[in-house]
Design an enzyme around this catalytic site. Structure first.
Site, PDB file in Angstrom:
ATOM      1  N   LYS A 115       0.827  -1.213   0.000  1.00 30.63           N
ATOM      2  CA  LYS A 115       0.000   0.000   0.000  1.00 30.63           C
ATOM      3  C   LYS A 115       0.857   1.258   0.000  1.00 30.63           C
ATOM      4  CE  LYS A 115      -4.429  -1.663   1.398  1.00 30.63           C
ATOM      5  NZ  LYS A 115      -5.617  -1.540   2.223  1.00 30.63           N
ATOM      6  N   LYS A 197      -6.177 -12.401  -8.652  1.00 27.98           N
ATOM      7  CA  LYS A 197      -7.475 -12.538  -7.998  1.00 27.98           C
ATOM      8  C   LYS A 197      -8.421 -11.416  -8.399  1.00 27.98           C
ATOM      9  CE  LYS A 197      -7.471 -10.112  -3.630  1.00 27.98           C
ATOM     10  NZ  LYS A 197      -7.994 -10.042  -2.310  1.00 27.98           N
ATOM     11  N   LYS A 200     -11.621  -5.639  -5.982  1.00 26.73           N
ATOM     12  CA  LYS A 200     -12.467  -4.472  -6.189  1.00 26.73           C
ATOM     13  C   LYS A 200     -11.670  -3.249  -6.640  1.00 26.73           C
ATOM     14  CE  LYS A 200     -13.472  -4.438  -1.254  1.00 26.73           C
ATOM     15  NZ  LYS A 200     -12.349  -3.919  -0.479  1.00 26.73           N
TER      16      LYS A 200
HETATM   17  P1  ATP Z   1      -8.783  -4.582  -2.676  1.00 29.39           P
HETATM   18  O1  ATP Z   1      -8.926  -4.739  -4.154  1.00 29.39           O
HETATM   19  O2  ATP Z   1      -9.170  -3.202  -2.196  1.00 29.39           O
HETATM   20  O3  ATP Z   1      -7.503  -5.111  -2.133  1.00 29.39           O
HETATM   21  P2  ATP Z   1     -10.293  -6.940  -2.224  1.00 29.39           P
HETATM   22  O4  ATP Z   1     -11.378  -7.074  -3.238  1.00 29.39           O
HETATM   23  O5  ATP Z   1      -9.079  -7.742  -2.438  1.00 29.39           O
HETATM   24  O6  ATP Z   1      -9.934  -5.433  -2.037  1.00 29.39           O
HETATM   25  P3  ATP Z   1     -10.526  -7.084   0.668  1.00 29.39           P
HETATM   26  O7  ATP Z   1     -11.234  -5.888   1.223  1.00 29.39           O
HETATM   27  O8  ATP Z   1      -9.048  -7.170   0.817  1.00 29.39           O
HETATM   28  O9  ATP Z   1     -10.960  -7.292  -0.862  1.00 29.39           O
HETATM   29  O10 ATP Z   1     -11.138  -8.386   1.276  1.00 29.39           O
HETATM   30  C1  ATP Z   1     -12.397  -8.540   1.847  1.00 29.39           C
HETATM   31  C2  ATP Z   1     -12.637 -10.026   2.021  1.00 29.39           C
HETATM   32  O11 ATP Z   1     -12.955 -10.623   0.750  1.00 29.39           O
HETATM   33  C3  ATP Z   1     -11.438 -10.793   2.553  1.00 29.39           C
HETATM   34  O12 ATP Z   1     -11.875 -11.762   3.481  1.00 29.39           O
HETATM   35  C4  ATP Z   1     -10.856 -11.448   1.329  1.00 29.39           C
HETATM   36  O13 ATP Z   1     -10.171 -12.636   1.625  1.00 29.39           O
HETATM   37  C5  ATP Z   1     -12.089 -11.713   0.475  1.00 29.39           C
HETATM   38  N1  ATP Z   1     -11.772 -11.700  -0.959  1.00 29.39           N
HETATM   39  C6  ATP Z   1     -11.378 -10.621  -1.662  1.00 29.39           C
HETATM   40  N2  ATP Z   1     -11.196 -10.935  -2.961  1.00 29.39           N
HETATM   41  C7  ATP Z   1     -11.462 -12.254  -3.073  1.00 29.39           C
HETATM   42  C8  ATP Z   1     -11.442 -13.188  -4.169  1.00 29.39           C
HETATM   43  N3  ATP Z   1     -11.138 -12.814  -5.394  1.00 29.39           N
HETATM   44  N4  ATP Z   1     -11.806 -14.473  -3.938  1.00 29.39           N
HETATM   45  C9  ATP Z   1     -12.140 -14.856  -2.696  1.00 29.39           C
HETATM   46  N5  ATP Z   1     -12.171 -14.040  -1.630  1.00 29.39           N
HETATM   47  C10 ATP Z   1     -11.839 -12.757  -1.793  1.00 29.39           C
END
Ligand code: ATP
Ligand code: LTN
Length: 334
Positions: A115, A197, A200
């Site tokens: 970050k 992965k 968002k």
């Molecule tokens: P960012 O893109 O802002 O890093 P993110 O979409 O990766 O966000 P987080 O806020 O880090 O999401 O995670 C929220 C929850 O969703 C966590 O428990 C994370 O493990 C889960 N999660 C996020 N993306 C995935 C994915 N592609 N598949 C499964 N679980 C996910």
């Protein structure tokens, strides 16, 4: 009070639009776990401001996330769904825990490094101590289990180290939490690059299915999903795009990959993508419908927010008072 059920804590940030990955990988599991555990599900808005936010947008998204928790099936009467910022104990315990965390430990956190490089113009102290606030979240409720994605494991390890360090000095104050890693297939990959992965913060909107996408958008994104030229539907790492589509299909239909492969035997990628699109619509449409209904009932959501903040604060304060006493803060005069 005797602990009847084990305690579970987890939280999500209201930054960005939630994706199908967030739902299938986290929220859906949270709902399943909510019967078995005494659950605290927080909208961690204090974590969100480690990155600059538009206040109006953050407030709106935080409420949307809390509504989504309920729409997904977490019962706010039986579990505690609340805003982190409504319980001041998070900040108070985080301060104390800061004094039991080493700079060297925080320097090793990969999320901080990641970050910090993404927000080079705003490497603030909150971003650095983010994991300590997360430890406070978990330890305040004496959580036994914490469902998190693999990416949060390092933070959970640090939480355990802090808890053990504190307990070694002051006796058994904190429950040392265990991670709960969701089932296989819970990692949903990007539709445009199945080696990454679904996230968002992806700048390509076609890479992610957002939870509030309308049915046509969902179908279109599935149709455009990147696959390969093997022209066979098998569940194997050599075909990450097809594997991801099968994972999504299975997670949405509660089928096993073997069942899905059998079902699509002899089908083309077009048919697979169409079926995946329908399966996703089948899961997200009712969810969206419940969100819209709940949004109309402002008084109900407000009631949940108020009642659950009080419930959370009660438990949090019990731990906090104990910790304050242990470290030597003077007793309060009533
Ligand atoms: P960012 O893109 O802002 O890093 P993110 O979409 O990766 O966000 P987080 O806020 O880090 O999401 O995670 C929220 C929850 O969703 C966590 O428990 C994370 O493990 C889960 N999660 C996020 N993306 C995935 C994915 N592609 N598949 C499964 N679980 C996910
Ligand atoms: N850092 C987590 C969100 C989070 C969390 C927590 C998860 C904050 N506090 C406590 C579990 C327990 C994330 O970004 N996914």
């Amino acid at each position: 009070m005797e602990k009847e059920k084990k305690v579970l804590f987890s939280g999500m940030q209201a930054t960005g639009n939630l994706t199908l990955g967030n739902y299938l990988g986290a929220l859906k599991n949270w709902v399943t776990l909510s019967d078995e555990y005494e659950c605290y599900y927080s909208v961690v808005d204090m974590h969100s401001i480690t990155v600059r936010q538009d206040p109006a947008v953050l407030r709106k998204r935080a409420r949307a996330l809390l509504t989504l928790y309920i729409a997904a099936g977490i019962d706010p009467e039986k579990n505690c769904i609340y805003y982190q910022s409504h319980v001041s104990g998070h900040a108070e315990l985080a301060w104390i825990l800061n004094c039991f965390t080493y700079m060297g430990e925080l320097n090793r956190m990969t999320q901080f490094k990641d970050k910090a490089s993404k927000h080079a113009d705003n490497i603030n102290a909150g971003l650095f101590t983010y994991p300590v606030l997360m430890a406070a979240d978990i330890l305040l409720y004496q959580a036994d289990v914490v469902p998190v994605g693999i990416d949060q494991m390092q933070h959970l390890e640090l939480t355990r180290d802090i808890a053990q360090r504190f307990n070694a000095i002051y006796g058994d104050v904190f429950t040392v939490p265990e991670a709960y890693i969701g089932k296989v297939g819970a990692k949903i990959m990007s539709l445009q690059d199945p080696t990454r992965k679904m996230s968002k913060s992806d700048e390509n909107p076609n890479a992610s299915i957002y939870l509030m996408d309308d049915p046509d958008t969902i179908r279109r994104k599935c149709k455009r999903a990147v696959t390969d030229s093997e022209a066979q539907i098998l569940y194997r790492p050599e075909q990450p795009g097809v594997k991801n589509l099968l994972d999504i299909y299975c997670a949405c239909t509660n089928k096993t990959p073997e069942e899905a492969v059998r079902e699509f035997d002899g089908c083309g990628y077009g048919q697979l993508k169409e079926a995946v699109g329908e399966a996703v619509v089948g899961v997200l449409s009712p969810l969206q419908q419940r969100v819209r209904e709940l949004e109309k009932d402002k008084a109900y959501i407000d009631g949940v927010i108020k009642m659950n903040a009080e419930k959370a604060a009660y438990t949090a304060n019990k731990t906090l008072r104990k910790v304050q006493k242990k470290v030597g803060f003077p007793e309060r005069i009533r």
